[in-house]
Design an enzyme around this catalytic site. Structure first.
Site, PDB file in Angstrom:
ATOM      1  CB  VAL A  83      -0.078   0.191   1.329  1.00 39.44           C
ATOM      2  CG1 VAL A  83      -1.694   1.187   1.150  1.00 39.44           C
ATOM      3  CG2 VAL A  83      -2.050  -1.588   1.898  1.00 39.44           C
ATOM      4  CB  VAL A  85      -0.155   7.924  -1.563  1.00 41.60           C
ATOM      5  CG1 VAL A  85      -0.881   8.643  -1.740  1.00 41.60           C
ATOM      6  CG2 VAL A  85      -1.898   6.356  -0.637  1.00 41.60           C
ATOM      7  NE  ARG A  92      -4.649  16.014  -4.826  1.00 33.67           N
ATOM      8  CZ  ARG A  92      -4.453  16.358  -6.265  1.00 33.67           C
ATOM      9  NH1 ARG A  92      -3.417  15.956  -6.853  1.00 33.67           N
ATOM     10  NH2 ARG A  92      -5.012  16.121  -6.975  1.00 33.67           N
ATOM     11  CB  VAL A  94      -4.479   8.620  -2.862  1.00 28.98           C
ATOM     12  CG1 VAL A  94      -4.112   7.469  -3.560  1.00 28.98           C
ATOM     13  CG2 VAL A  94      -4.468  10.044  -4.142  1.00 28.98           C
ATOM     14  CB  THR A  96     -10.299   7.461   1.697  1.00 25.51           C
ATOM     15  OG1 THR A  96      -9.436   7.767   2.625  1.00 25.51           O
ATOM     16  CG2 THR A  96     -11.628   7.324   2.164  1.00 25.51           C
ATOM     17  CB  SER A 119       4.065   0.442   7.675  1.00 29.09           C
ATOM     18  OG  SER A 119       3.441   1.040   6.836  1.00 29.09           O
ATOM     19  CD  GLU A 120       3.348   5.945   9.264  1.00 29.88           C
ATOM     20  OE1 GLU A 120       3.094   7.026   9.868  1.00 29.88           O
ATOM     21  OE2 GLU A 120       3.495   6.399   7.292  1.00 29.88           O
ATOM     22  CE1 TYR A 124      -3.715   0.550   5.504  1.00 34.31           C
ATOM     23  CE2 TYR A 124      -1.787   0.360   7.235  1.00 34.31           C
ATOM     24  CZ  TYR A 124      -2.169   0.847   6.204  1.00 34.31           C
ATOM     25  OH  TYR A 124      -1.739   0.948   4.446  1.00 34.31           O
ATOM     26  CG  PHE A 413       0.854 -10.231   5.189  1.00 29.85           C
ATOM     27  CD1 PHE A 413       0.497  -9.855   4.601  1.00 29.85           C
ATOM     28  CD2 PHE A 413       0.525 -11.044   6.028  1.00 29.85           C
ATOM     29  CE1 PHE A 413      -1.149  -9.529   5.572  1.00 29.85           C
ATOM     30  CE2 PHE A 413      -0.388 -10.747   7.041  1.00 29.85           C
ATOM     31  CZ  PHE A 413      -1.171  -9.640   6.733  1.00 29.85           C
TER      32      PHE A 413
END
Length: 413
Positions: A83, A85, A92, A94, A96, A119-120, A124, A413
């Site tokens: 994932v 951006v 902007r 993206v 979402t 990752s952060e 999520y 993963f």
């Protein structure tokens, strides 16, 4: 502005976008990493009209994987990954748009659950993912004593075999071992055959004075009953060997884990064994006599779970106690889940149906994801993340979802 998410048709552009977002060293093997475990039809992109011509505005991918649930079922899940951006397109909408697209496609494919490693961690939960499993990172000194009197005889009957992970057939052996053990270890995620091939892939630029990954199998009568991946690193302190062996997730029966643990804490030239992915209720802590038997212990989040289709997901697992609770579910990004549900469990079996009765509890769908593998969620009421309308209703729900032991962490993963 409507944002269109579509399947990727340009693997080089997809890969280049990922390399920009994650800003790691560009390697010749990156294309192989893209190929293995991330099927062409599971790569998706966004291209805004004012975005860069040579890169995508956003990308995401889905790994086909299986997840072990409480009760022993092993079910297909959508493993969300890759994932990203473009830095010029942040704020902007993206991400979402991509997350909403992922949930709709997953539901359309008939898959009830999505999962990821975050990752952060703060991102999520906004999209309905709940932190469903924790992992411990534990350091042990050379020769640490592991006490398990009722497993000693069984562990002594096992043999261990050390191999290089890239050797022919290792990916197949590791995957077969995980599949055989998965029903007994809720939370275990099993990747596709290509994903296991990816695990064994180590290009020269990734090594650079590092030992190649090894895999240590535990075997009974010639059959694999557990394994760990490991890598050793040389270090000398005052002319004494003080190396570190870093060990990945344990996979195995309790006796196999004991045999493997005793082996990895007593490797020649090593002074420290670092276990990177131990479950909260892993037998290891009991063998050590508790947390203070470790050199150090840290806790991190592991698997995040998202119930994409609540009605279908609820009946996939078994439950520890009975419940009958009407839940008002809030779900902004998968509106088909939103509204009132009667979530029931009887004699272990669960059922979910739409309800007209007044809600006993109001919660975000992420709460159900957090508890779906058995991780305790009772404290979320005290935290103000759940609203209770009928006294003890949430306790009834949380108790039914909780399992005897905490879920296993999963490999990244």
């Amino acid at each position: 502005m409507s944002i269109d998410v579509r399947p990727s048709s340009d693997p080089e552009k997809y890969l280049a976008t990922d390399q920009l977002v994650w800003f790691g060293e560009v390697a010749d093997a990156d294309a192989e990493h893209l190929r293995l475990g991330l099927p062409e039809d599971q790569r998706f992109v966004v291209d805004l009209p004012d975005g860069p011509a040579d890169l995508h505005t956003g990308i995401y991918g889905v790994r086909p994987m299986d997840l072990s649930l409480p009760g022993g079922s092993v079910v297909p899940i959508a493993g969300l990954t890759w994932v990203g951006v473009h830095p010029d397109a942040r704020r902007r909408g993206v991400l979402t748009a991509m997350m909403t697209d992922h949930l709709a496609r997953t539901r359309e494919a008939g898959t009830a659950i999505s999962a990821l490693h975050a990752s952060e961690a703060e991102i999520y939960g906004r999209y309905g993912y709940g932190m469903a499993a924790l992992q411990l990172q534990v350091s042990l000194g050379r020769g640490t004593t592991l006490t398990a009197p009722h497993l000693d005889d069984e562990a002594a009957g096992l043999t261990t075999e050390l191999r290089t992970m890239a050797d022919l057939g290792m990916a197949e052996r590791m995957r077969a071992c995980q599949l055989a053990l998965a029903p007994e270890w809720p939370g275990l995620v099993v990747g596709s055959p290509d994903f296991f091939s990816l695990m064994t892939l180590e290009p020269p630029e990734a090594l650079r004075d590092k030992e190649r990954l090894r895999v240590l199998f535990a075997r009974r009568d010639g059959v694999d009953v557990g394994y760990v991946g490991l890598r050793r690193e040389h270090r000398w302190d005052r002319a004494r060997p003080s190396g570190t062996v870093t060990v990945g997730a344990f996979t195995g029966t309790p006796a196999a884990r004991l045999a493997l643990a005793r082996r990895v804490v007593d490797l020649d030239l090593m002074g420290t064994t670092k276990l990177e992915s131990i479950g909260v209720d892993d037998p290891l802590l009991g063998w050590l006599g508790g947390p203070r038997g470790t050199g150090s212990l840290e806790t991190w989040d592991s698997t995040w779970v998202r119930l994409v289709d609540l009605g279908a997901a609820w009946s996939l697992r078994l439950y520890e106690s009975d419940c009958d609770v009407v839940v008002e579910v809030e779900d902004r990004h998968a509106p088909w889940n939103a509204g009132r549900w009667r979530l029931s469990a009887s004699a272990g079996e669960g059922s979910a149906s739409r309800a007209d009765s007044p809600a006993d509890v109001t919660l975000d769908v992420a709460v159900l994801g957090a508890g779906f593998l058995g991780h305790p969620i009772g404290g979320l009421l005290r935290a103000g993340l759940v609203r209770e309308h009928r006294p003890r209703a949430y306790a009834e729900l949380a108790r039914a979802m909780r399992t005897l032991v905490a879920p296993e962490p999963s490999i990244g993963f």
